[in-house]
Design a protein around this motif. Structure first.
Motif, PDB file in Angstrom:
ATOM      1  N   THR A 165       0.638  -1.410  -0.041  1.00  0.00           N
ATOM      2  CA  THR A 165       0.261   0.365   0.202  1.00  0.00           C
ATOM      3  C   THR A 165       0.916   1.446  -0.189  1.00  0.00           C
ATOM      4  OG1 THR A 165      -1.715  -0.659   1.469  1.00  0.00           O
ATOM      5  CG2 THR A 165      -2.092   1.110   1.307  1.00  0.00           C
ATOM      6  N   TYR A 166       0.730   1.863  -1.065  1.00  0.00           N
ATOM      7  CA  TYR A 166       1.683   3.287  -1.218  1.00  0.00           C
ATOM      8  C   TYR A 166       0.465   4.885  -0.907  1.00  0.00           C
ATOM      9  CZ  TYR A 166       5.058   1.015  -3.089  1.00  0.00           C
ATOM     10  OH  TYR A 166       6.316  -0.183  -3.560  1.00  0.00           O
ATOM     11  N   LYS A 167       0.560   5.583   0.052  1.00  0.00           N
ATOM     12  CA  LYS A 167      -0.330   6.749   0.478  1.00  0.00           C
ATOM     13  C   LYS A 167      -0.202   8.070   0.029  1.00  0.00           C
ATOM     14  CE  LYS A 167      -2.451   5.322   3.922  1.00  0.00           C
ATOM     15  NZ  LYS A 167      -3.765   4.528   3.945  1.00  0.00           N
ATOM     16  N   ALA A 168      -1.537   8.204  -1.112  1.00  0.00           N
ATOM     17  CA  ALA A 168      -1.239   9.151  -1.729  1.00  0.00           C
ATOM     18  C   ALA A 168      -0.281  10.663  -1.422  1.00  0.00           C
ATOM     19  CB  ALA A 168      -2.895   9.994  -2.094  1.00  0.00           C
ATOM     20  N   ASN A 169      -1.111  10.307   0.369  1.00  0.00           N
ATOM     21  CA  ASN A 169      -0.251  11.476   0.282  1.00  0.00           C
ATOM     22  C   ASN A 169       1.681  11.654   1.644  1.00  0.00           C
ATOM     23  OD1 ASN A 169       0.629  14.304   2.485  1.00  0.00           O
ATOM     24  ND2 ASN A 169      -1.101  14.154   3.379  1.00  0.00           N
ATOM     25  N   PRO A 170       2.375  11.985   1.112  1.00  0.00           N
ATOM     26  CA  PRO A 170       3.573  11.519   0.998  1.00  0.00           C
ATOM     27  C   PRO A 170       3.851  12.073   3.130  1.00  0.00           C
ATOM     28  CG  PRO A 170       3.825  13.427   0.306  1.00  0.00           C
ATOM     29  CD  PRO A 170       2.383  12.466   0.198  1.00  0.00           C
ATOM     30  N   ALA A 171       3.258  12.672   3.699  1.00  0.00           N
ATOM     31  CA  ALA A 171       2.624  12.859   4.744  1.00  0.00           C
ATOM     32  C   ALA A 171       1.803  12.158   5.792  1.00  0.00           C
ATOM     33  CB  ALA A 171       2.159  14.144   5.307  1.00  0.00           C
ATOM     34  N   ASP A 172       1.174  10.776   5.267  1.00  0.00           N
ATOM     35  CA  ASP A 172      -0.084  10.463   5.999  1.00  0.00           C
ATOM     36  C   ASP A 172       0.829  10.311   7.328  1.00  0.00           C
ATOM     37  OD1 ASP A 172      -2.325   8.156   5.423  1.00  0.00           O
ATOM     38  OD2 ASP A 172      -0.826   7.103   6.631  1.00  0.00           O
ATOM     39  N   PHE A 173       0.015   9.682   8.770  1.00  0.00           N
ATOM     40  CA  PHE A 173       0.602   9.569   9.306  1.00  0.00           C
ATOM     41  C   PHE A 173       1.293   8.027   9.815  1.00  0.00           C
ATOM     42  CE2 PHE A 173      -0.061   8.304  13.752  1.00  0.00           C
ATOM     43  CZ  PHE A 173       0.400   8.965  14.440  1.00  0.00           C
ATOM     44  N   VAL A 174       0.206   6.810   9.386  1.00  0.00           N
ATOM     45  CA  VAL A 174       0.885   5.803   9.113  1.00  0.00           C
ATOM     46  C   VAL A 174       2.121   5.663   8.113  1.00  0.00           C
ATOM     47  CG1 VAL A 174       0.011   3.287   8.396  1.00  0.00           C
ATOM     48  CG2 VAL A 174      -1.320   4.762   9.857  1.00  0.00           C
ATOM     49  N   GLY A 175       1.994   6.144   6.998  1.00  0.00           N
ATOM     50  CA  GLY A 175       2.122   5.734   5.852  1.00  0.00           C
ATOM     51  C   GLY A 175       2.505   4.516   5.079  1.00  0.00           C
ATOM     52  N   ASP A 176       3.481   4.309   4.398  1.00  0.00           N
ATOM     53  CA  ASP A 176       3.255   3.377   3.548  1.00  0.00           C
ATOM     54  C   ASP A 176       3.114   1.733   4.145  1.00  0.00           C
ATOM     55  OD1 ASP A 176       2.608   5.112   0.864  1.00  0.00           O
ATOM     56  OD2 ASP A 176       5.196   4.913   0.888  1.00  0.00           O
ATOM     57  N   TYR A 177       2.696   0.216   3.846  1.00  0.00           N
ATOM     58  CA  TYR A 177       3.792  -0.502   4.394  1.00  0.00           C
ATOM     59  C   TYR A 177       2.778  -1.330   3.298  1.00  0.00           C
ATOM     60  CZ  TYR A 177      -2.046  -0.030   4.864  1.00  0.00           C
ATOM     61  OH  TYR A 177      -3.324   0.382   4.763  1.00  0.00           O
ATOM     62  N   ARG A 178       3.362  -2.527   3.754  1.00  0.00           N
ATOM     63  CA  ARG A 178       2.992  -3.557   2.758  1.00  0.00           C
ATOM     64  C   ARG A 178       1.796  -5.348   4.227  1.00  0.00           C
ATOM     65  NH1 ARG A 178       6.374  -8.759   3.531  1.00  0.00           N
ATOM     66  NH2 ARG A 178       7.863  -8.089   4.982  1.00  0.00           N
ATOM     67  N   ALA A 179       1.807  -6.045   3.291  1.00  0.00           N
ATOM     68  CA  ALA A 179       0.515  -7.069   4.163  1.00  0.00           C
ATOM     69  C   ALA A 179       1.113  -8.543   3.046  1.00  0.00           C
ATOM     70  CB  ALA A 179      -0.729  -6.794   4.365  1.00  0.00           C
ATOM     71  N   ASP A 180       1.502  -9.602   4.259  1.00  0.00           N
ATOM     72  CA  ASP A 180       1.388 -10.998   3.899  1.00  0.00           C
ATOM     73  C   ASP A 180       1.955 -11.978   4.827  1.00  0.00           C
ATOM     74  OD1 ASP A 180       4.439 -10.649   4.297  1.00  0.00           O
ATOM     75  OD2 ASP A 180       5.040 -11.134   2.637  1.00  0.00           O
ATOM     76  N   GLY A 181       1.436 -12.595   4.093  1.00  0.00           N
ATOM     77  CA  GLY A 181       1.271 -14.040   5.546  1.00  0.00           C
ATOM     78  C   GLY A 181       1.261 -15.728   5.488  1.00  0.00           C
ATOM     79  N   THR A 182       0.975 -16.426   6.238  1.00  0.00           N
ATOM     80  CA  THR A 182       0.926 -17.848   6.310  1.00  0.00           C
ATOM     81  C   THR A 182       0.018 -17.710   7.260  1.00  0.00           C
ATOM     82  OG1 THR A 182       2.408 -18.116   5.129  1.00  0.00           O
ATOM     83  CG2 THR A 182       1.159 -20.367   5.907  1.00  0.00           C
ATOM     84  N   MET A 183      -1.195 -18.585   7.424  1.00  0.00           N
ATOM     85  CA  MET A 183      -1.786 -18.771   8.749  1.00  0.00           C
ATOM     86  C   MET A 183      -2.160 -20.460   8.394  1.00  0.00           C
ATOM     87  SD  MET A 183      -5.054 -16.007   8.344  1.00  0.00           S
ATOM     88  CE  MET A 183      -6.123 -16.444   6.882  1.00  0.00           C
ATOM     89  N   ILE A 184      -1.969 -20.889   9.684  1.00  0.00           N
ATOM     90  CA  ILE A 184      -1.990 -22.511   9.607  1.00  0.00           C
ATOM     91  C   ILE A 184      -3.028 -22.692  10.454  1.00  0.00           C
ATOM     92  CG2 ILE A 184      -1.212 -24.086  10.410  1.00  0.00           C
ATOM     93  CD1 ILE A 184       1.693 -23.231   9.378  1.00  0.00           C
ATOM     94  N   THR A 185      -4.072 -23.717  10.512  1.00  0.00           N
ATOM     95  CA  THR A 185      -5.098 -24.064  11.377  1.00  0.00           C
ATOM     96  C   THR A 185      -5.216 -25.212  11.460  1.00  0.00           C
ATOM     97  OG1 THR A 185      -6.853 -23.508   9.335  1.00  0.00           O
ATOM     98  CG2 THR A 185      -6.176 -22.150  11.121  1.00  0.00           C
ATOM     99  N   GLY A 186      -5.825 -25.787  12.557  1.00  0.00           N
ATOM    100  CA  GLY A 186      -5.740 -27.528  12.743  1.00  0.00           C
ATOM    101  C   GLY A 186      -7.192 -27.930  13.538  1.00  0.00           C
ATOM    102  N   GLY A 187      -7.444 -28.879  13.515  1.00  0.00           N
ATOM    103  CA  GLY A 187      -8.344 -29.253  14.585  1.00  0.00           C
ATOM    104  C   GLY A 187      -8.704 -30.771  14.417  1.00  0.00           C
ATOM    105  N   ALA A 188      -9.494 -31.325  15.438  1.00  0.00           N
ATOM    106  CA  ALA A 188      -9.615 -32.510  15.235  1.00  0.00           C
ATOM    107  C   ALA A 188     -11.290 -32.789  16.101  1.00  0.00           C
ATOM    108  CB  ALA A 188      -9.029 -33.492  16.605  1.00  0.00           C
ATOM    109  N   THR A 189     -12.409 -34.129  15.420  1.00  0.00           N
ATOM    110  CA  THR A 189     -12.916 -34.444  15.879  1.00  0.00           C
ATOM    111  C   THR A 189     -13.887 -35.339  16.122  1.00  0.00           C
ATOM    112  OG1 THR A 189     -13.941 -34.670  14.397  1.00  0.00           O
ATOM    113  CG2 THR A 189     -14.650 -32.089  14.682  1.00  0.00           C
TER     114      THR A 189
END
Length: 189
Positions: A165-189
């Motif tokens: 994510t690139y913010k349109a305003n260079p003075a944005d309080f949060v600024g540019d950022y990136r997001a990614d990841g991996t989620m692992i789930t499991g269970g049993a019945t």
């Protein structure tokens, strides 16, 4: 809210396939930001020369503008059977004494979040999920238990590809950022 339509079919003995397509109404999502206002009022004693501050500006809630999404899913199950066939309570056809289901599935969920170049910061990415599972089915293991006893385990791995994510305003309080990841789930019945 969502609507899902699906099919389940068996073209090969012991192999079941399931497909469905869901519509998710993300456009109805309302912003979690509260709409707030404040007003300060006070009666000052005579002779106190204090000027009260002006009311703060009301919170301007930006609509999230999420987009509706179609979510495809597919799953297969292959049933391995061992032992002699026997009558099982609740089933018309005889079943093998011991069965092992092998399951595999996939789902793709596109992010409903539009580019966050402005004031909002809803962090999200697309999601690719692969799931798998297995179990043990004991069919009519005794006269006391004429039905089936099932023990199942499942797991899933979700991969969230990088979204920058690139913010349109260079003075944005949060600024540019990136997001990614991996989620692992499991269970049993």
């Amino acid at each position: 809210q969502q609507v899902v339509a699906g099919l389940s079919f068996q073209a090969v003995k012991h192999l079941h396939a399931n497909v469905d397509l869901g519509w998710v109404n993300w456009s109805a999502y309302e912003s979690p930001t509260a709409q707030t206002t404040a007003h300060l009022a006070a009666e000052l004693p005579p002779g106190v020369n204090i000027e009260l501050p002006a009311d703060p500006k009301a919170v301007d809630v930006v609509p999230p503008a999420f987009k509706d999404r179609l979510v495809p899913r597919v799953g297969v199950e292959y049933m391995l059977g061992f032992g002699s066939e026997r009558k099982v309570s609740g089933h018309e056809k005889p079943m093998r004494a011991f069965e092992v289901p092998l399951r595999l599935g996939y789902v793709y969920e596109a992010s409903p979040v539009p580019p966050q170049t402005g004031r909002t910061n809803f962090v999200d990415t697309d999601r690719h999920t692969v799931s798998f599972g297995t179990g043990i089915v004991l069919n009519a293991p005794s006269a006391i238990l004429p039905g089936s006893l099932r023990l199942d385990v499942h797991a899933a791995v979700s991969v969230l590809p990088e979204r920058i994510t690139y913010k349109a305003n260079p003075a944005d309080f949060v600024g540019d950022y990136r997001a990614d990841g991996t989620m692992i789930t499991g269970g049993a019945t």
